[in-house]
Design an enzyme around this catalytic site. Structure first.
Site, mmCIF file in Angstrom:
data_model
loop_
_atom_site.group_PDB
_atom_site.id
_atom_site.type_symbol
_atom_site.label_atom_id
_atom_site.label_comp_id
_atom_site.label_asym_id
_atom_site.label_seq_id
_atom_site.Cartn_x
_atom_site.Cartn_y
_atom_site.Cartn_z
ATOM 1 N N ILE A 19 0.845 -1.205 0.000
ATOM 2 C CA ILE A 19 0.000 0.000 0.000
ATOM 3 C C ILE A 19 0.878 1.252 0.000
ATOM 4 O O ILE A 19 0.595 2.221 -0.710
ATOM 5 C CB ILE A 19 -0.937 -0.030 1.227
ATOM 6 C CG1 ILE A 19 -1.968 -1.161 1.066
ATOM 7 C CG2 ILE A 19 -1.640 1.310 1.416
ATOM 8 C CD1 ILE A 19 -2.757 -1.495 2.318
ATOM 9 N N SER A 141 -6.691 -0.343 9.968
ATOM 10 C CA SER A 141 -7.129 -1.678 9.526
ATOM 11 C C SER A 141 -8.531 -1.953 10.025
ATOM 12 O O SER A 141 -8.901 -1.540 11.124
ATOM 13 C CB SER A 141 -6.209 -2.762 10.077
ATOM 14 O OG SER A 141 -6.779 -4.041 9.840
ATOM 15 N N GLN A 148 -9.801 -10.120 15.033
ATOM 16 C CA GLN A 148 -9.351 -11.182 14.132
ATOM 17 C C GLN A 148 -9.051 -12.454 14.911
ATOM 18 O O GLN A 148 -9.136 -13.556 14.401
ATOM 19 C CB GLN A 148 -8.091 -10.719 13.377
ATOM 20 C CG GLN A 148 -7.587 -11.730 12.373
ATOM 21 C CD GLN A 148 -6.302 -11.282 11.699
ATOM 22 O OE1 GLN A 148 -6.297 -10.308 10.949
ATOM 23 N NE2 GLN A 148 -5.213 -11.965 11.988
ATOM 24 N N TYR A 154 -1.665 -5.966 17.356
ATOM 25 C CA TYR A 154 -2.062 -5.305 16.107
ATOM 26 C C TYR A 154 -3.442 -4.665 16.263
ATOM 27 O O TYR A 154 -3.656 -3.513 15.881
ATOM 28 C CB TYR A 154 -2.060 -6.353 14.995
ATOM 29 C CG TYR A 154 -2.338 -5.854 13.605
ATOM 30 C CD1 TYR A 154 -1.396 -5.106 12.910
ATOM 31 C CD2 TYR A 154 -3.528 -6.177 12.950
ATOM 32 C CE1 TYR A 154 -1.639 -4.673 11.614
ATOM 33 C CE2 TYR A 154 -3.785 -5.756 11.650
ATOM 34 C CZ TYR A 154 -2.835 -5.003 10.982
ATOM 35 O OH TYR A 154 -3.070 -4.584 9.695
ATOM 36 N N THR A 189 -1.259 -7.288 -1.343
ATOM 37 C CA THR A 189 0.098 -6.738 -1.142
ATOM 38 C C THR A 189 1.045 -7.903 -0.854
ATOM 39 O O THR A 189 0.595 -9.020 -0.567
ATOM 40 C CB THR A 189 0.132 -5.787 0.081
ATOM 41 O OG1 THR A 189 -0.156 -6.562 1.257
ATOM 42 C CG2 THR A 189 -0.844 -4.647 -0.040
#
Ligand code: NAP
Length: 271
Positions: A19, A141, A148, A154, A189
């Protein structure tokens, strides 16, 4: 539309791949001078040479952003060379899978990789941004909304990035500095390719994910991400600040029951 970015100076973190690379290319296409701050050197040096041959600027600064000293030096390098910073794009990060069982040390390391440098870059660039009514774009994100599993560091970082986007938008509005966030969900990506390559059936896994993306059943491209970023970087978005914008083909918010291809006729049956 002229995005009025000609001659502007942009600092992009993690601009050598994925990105970030899309953002670097789009900013240069619009006439900006880019400082790309990236950990690995090879791609960044190649990009610098590629653009120099065309008379364009993509100055490479090698730095691991987990060091705040390197963040400070990277900002200083941009200022020494160009005398100003108009645009800061915080993009570098990694979904490093640090979960509940990995412990506080690993969690802190994950914040260093994903969050602390966003703050450090803004801290060191703030005066320069204030001086020219600049702007900040944070790449976040969807994980901050959806979770997740197995990736506490994260998820915490990305949640904090949304909070800081609004916090900094308030802080910097009096000086005319705009702050926005752009959130990918499933963008193709090298990072994504590596994640899928580690699975037993990478091709099948990719197809399974694509089926869940409402718009076109395909991954978002880096160019689509970059198009939103350059718009937000441009004076054309002069009254947009504190916004969290999802460039994700509807993945994060639309009703899976209606959008997943296997049940896409939900609600259409005549009774
Ligand atoms: P990528 O393909 O792995 O590219 C990341 C780039 O950032 C690489 O060039 C990498 O350098 C650099 N970088 C990473 N950590 C760094 C550090 N500590 N210091 C300096 N440079 C560093 O990743 P991407 O998929 O483009 O992701 C970019 C951003 O989008 C991240 O914030 C990520 O969380 C977010 N995101 C992506 C997706 C997606 O679907 N791709 C989804 C949600 C969020 P090296 O060459 O040294 O590795």
């Amino acid at each position: 539309m002229d995005l009025q970015l000609n001659g502007k100076v942009a600092v992009v973190t993690g601009g050598s791949k994925g990105i970030g690379l899309g953002i670097v290319r789009a900013l240069i296409d619009e006439g900006a001078k880019v400082v790309n701050v990236n950990r690995s050197a090879e791609d960044g040096q190649r990009l610098q040479q590629e653009y120099a041959a065309e008379g364009k600027v993509c100055r490479f600064v090698q730095a691991d952003l987990t060091s705040v000293d390197r963040c400070r030096e990277a900002v200083q390098c941009a200022l020494d060379e160009f005398g100003r910073i108009d645009i800061l794009v915080n993009n570098a990060g990694v979904n490093d899978g640090v979960g509940i069982d990995d412990g506080p040390g690993a969690f802190l390391n994950s914040l260093q990789k994903n969050l602390i440098h966003y703050y450090a870059m803004v801290h060191y660039a703030a005066d320069a941004l204030r001086a020219h009514k600049g702007c900040i774009i944070n790449i976040g994100s969807k994980v901050c909304d959806t979770g997740q599993g197995g990736t506490s560091g994260y998820a915490a970082s990305k949640g904090a990035i949304n909070g800081l986007t609004r916090e900094w938008a308030v802080d910097l509005a009096p000086q005319g500095v705009r702050v926005n966030a752009v959130l990918p969900a499933e963008t193709w990506t090298p990072l994504y390719e590596r994640c899928l390559a580690a699975m037993p059936d990478p091709v099948g896994a990719r197809q399974d994910i694509e089926r869940l993306i409402p718009l076109g059943q395909r991954f978002t491209t880096i160019e689509e991400m970059a198009a939103m970023v350059v718009f937000l970087a441009s004076p054309r978005s002069s009254h947009t600040t504190g916004q969290i914008i999802y460039v994700d083909g509807g993945y994060t918010h639309l009703d899976r029951k209606c959008t997943a291809s296997s049940v896409s006729n939900f609600g259409s049956a005549e009774t």
